[in-house]
Every structure is written in C-alpha cells, then in structure tokens.
Design an enzyme around this catalytic site. Structure first.
Site, PDB file in Angstrom:
ATOM      1  N   LYS A  52     -15.280 -14.695  64.720  1.00  0.00           N
ATOM      2  CA  LYS A  52     -14.950 -13.484  63.966  1.00  0.00           C
ATOM      3  C   LYS A  52     -15.498 -12.245  64.684  1.00  0.00           C
ATOM      4  CE  LYS A  52     -14.779 -16.124  59.752  1.00  0.00           C
ATOM      5  NZ  LYS A  52     -15.493 -16.684  58.603  1.00  0.00           N
ATOM      6  N   GLN A  96     -20.746 -15.865  55.245  1.00  0.00           N
ATOM      7  CA  GLN A  96     -20.166 -17.126  55.725  1.00  0.00           C
ATOM      8  C   GLN A  96     -20.530 -18.284  54.794  1.00  0.00           C
ATOM      9  OE1 GLN A  96     -18.020 -17.456  58.380  1.00  0.00           O
ATOM     10  NE2 GLN A  96     -17.820 -19.579  57.717  1.00  0.00           N
ATOM     11  N   ASP A 119     -13.100 -11.574  52.455  1.00  0.00           N
ATOM     12  CA  ASP A 119     -12.664 -12.965  52.332  1.00  0.00           C
ATOM     13  C   ASP A 119     -11.720 -13.166  51.151  1.00  0.00           C
ATOM     14  OD1 ASP A 119     -13.467 -14.684  54.356  1.00  0.00           O
ATOM     15  OD2 ASP A 119     -15.505 -14.910  53.560  1.00  0.00           O
TER      16      ASP A 119
END
Ligand code: NAP
Length: 244
Positions: A52, A96, A119
């Site tokens: 990422k 994460q 997200d």
C-alpha cells in the site's frame, strides 16, 4: 476462455489516480495523505502494508506509517486513531487488519471518522452501501466491480453467485452486484448444494479462503469468474478458491 487482466486494469486505475492526485494538490495545496497503522508484525500484514505504501508513492499520495508494538493496548491504539482523526493533514486512515486478539477491532474501526475510513469498514459506510448512497467502499469488492466493468460484462438481470459472506469481501460485493441489478445469491459455509448454485451462475465471485473449494467443472460455459482467494498450499505455491 478469456482472462480478465487485473494487471492492465491496475495500471489504468493508477494513472487515473495520479491525475486525481494532481487535481487534489492544485486545489488543497498539498498531496492527499494516508495514515497506515500496523500493530504487531504479522508477515502477511507487513506485505500488504508495504504494498500500500509503495502504491501511494507511485501515485503521489503521501503516506505516514505508524508501527505499533504487538502489546499495544486498546487505549493506546484508540489514542493513535483519535490523533489521526483530528489531524487535518491526514485524509485517510487505514488500520491494517487483523489486529492482535486482545484488541477490539469493531471499536477501533468505529473510532475512524467515516470520511477518513478508506477501507470502507465503518458501519456508516456499510450502511451507505446498503442504502445505495455514495460512501467509501472496500477496495477488493470495488476492484471486482471494476474488473467486470472493464471487461464490459453485462450484469443487469444476470445470476451472480458470491461464495463467502465476509464484511470485507462477500457482503459488499453482493451489494454492489445488486446495485447493478444482478440477481444475487450469497453462499457461505452452511449453504447446501453449492455446486448446483454455482452451476447456475453467469457471474461467480469466490471469496472463501480455502484452496480450490469451487471446482472447475461446476462453472457454466461462458460464465465470468472472479477469484478473490489467496491460499498458500503445501508446496509453497499460491492458488485461488476456484480450481483454475
Ligand atoms: P473470511 O472472512 O474468512 O470469510 C470466508 C467466507 O467463506 C465466510 O463467509 C465463510 O462462511 C465462507 N466459507 C468458508 N468455507 C466455505 C465453504 N466450504 N463453502 C462455502 N463458503 C465457505 O474471508 P475473507 O476475508 O472474505 O477472504 C476470503 C479470501 O479472499 C481469502 O483467501 C483472503 O486471503 C482473500 N482476500 C483477498 C483480497 C484481495 O485483495 N485479493 C482481499 C481480501 C481477502 P461463514 O460465514 O459461514 O463462515
């Protein structure tokens, strides 16, 4: 059989993002900024976070990495998220997952402001998805839809079978397919006659996390298959959820 070319599409999307980043910079006077929070050192998470950050660099997005000790407490993590939430120079926050077992993932996700929830896991963004309102959508389901769009797959009225009902992939991709007027069947570990349901599908999206659980000979001729699964098998190679 034709293959959906994910690499080609990702190149195109990245170029479009670069252009959007430039527009953002001209308007706001700085590059968009993503804060990535990683708790502990799970090897798969390390790889995802690394990817990422590399992708940010390539597209001109500023990324700030926050690496926290595996023993970080809920309060400490919440404090980091709150600080990022209050920081006007941070546009997106990505914590994460999975988090270590002692941490409450739901509470952490809910501490991210919905407009910074890149997200798309915050209940507000999930609610918007259910309502068909614009919001932030999880990247994997969105990627599946982009692949279908890029290949000019006719979705309206078609039978779509999604195998897997996680909040990260299965449920959101089912809702996105429904928005595009597919007739959607969502299958999971308790589904009976999976082979029969898959055999009826014009579009199959597999997000199970079990090697080749969907057999090749279940797939109807001409059906479009998107295999989200990433499974490392005994010989070290990686296979999907669908038998290729
Ligand atoms: P998950 O949270 O573990 O969900 C798996 C789903 O599969 C569950 O809904 C489960 O049903 C269902 N399932 C399990 N065994 C089944 C079976 N035998 N038949 C039918 N359904 C079954 O997994 P996830 O996070 O959605 O991820 C799925 C896969 O996608 C994993 O391999 C993951 O690594 C991969 N992934 C890839 C990307 C990407 O960008 N390519 C992103 C995210 C995830 P129940 O709900 O009944 O338990």
């Amino acid at each position: 059989m034709a293959l959906l070319d994910g690499k080609k599409l990702s190149k195109k999307v990245r170029q479009q993002l670069k252009d959007q980043v430039e527009v953002f910079e001209t308007k706001v006077g700085r590059a968009p900024a993503l804060a990535v929070v990683l708790v502990g050192n799970d090897p798969a998470s390390e790889i995802y976070v690394g990817g990422k950050i590399k992708a940010c660099k390539k597209t001109g997005i500023t990324s700030h990495e926050h690496r926290l000790d595996p023993q970080t407490t809920q309060e400490e993590l919440l404090a980091v998220v709150k600080q990022l939430a209050d920081d006007d120079a941070v546009d997106g926050i990505l914590v994460q997952l999975p988090l270590p077992d002692h941490l409450d993932e739901d509470a952490i996700i809910q501490a991210i402001p919905p407009n910074k929830d890149v997200d798309g896991f915050h209940p507000v963004n999930l609610g918007k998805l259910v309502s068909g309102l614009p919001g932030l959508v999880a990247c994997t389901p969105l990627g599946c839809m982009k692949l279908l769009e890029e290949a000019n797959v006719d979705i309206a009225g078609k039978n779509a079978v999604v195998v897997g009902r996680s909040t990260i992939v299965g449920k959101p991709v089912s809702l996105l397919l429904l928005q595009k007027n597919a007739t959607v069947t969502i299958c999971h570990s308790r589904t009976e006659h999976l082979a029969h349901l898959v055999a009826e599908a014009d579009i199959v999206v597999a997000a199970v996390g079990k090697p080749e659980v969907v057999k090749g000979d279940w797939i109807k001729k001409g059906a479009v298959v998107i295999d989200v699964g990433i499974n490392r098998i005994e010989d070290g190679s990686i296979v999907g959820d669908v038998e290729f």
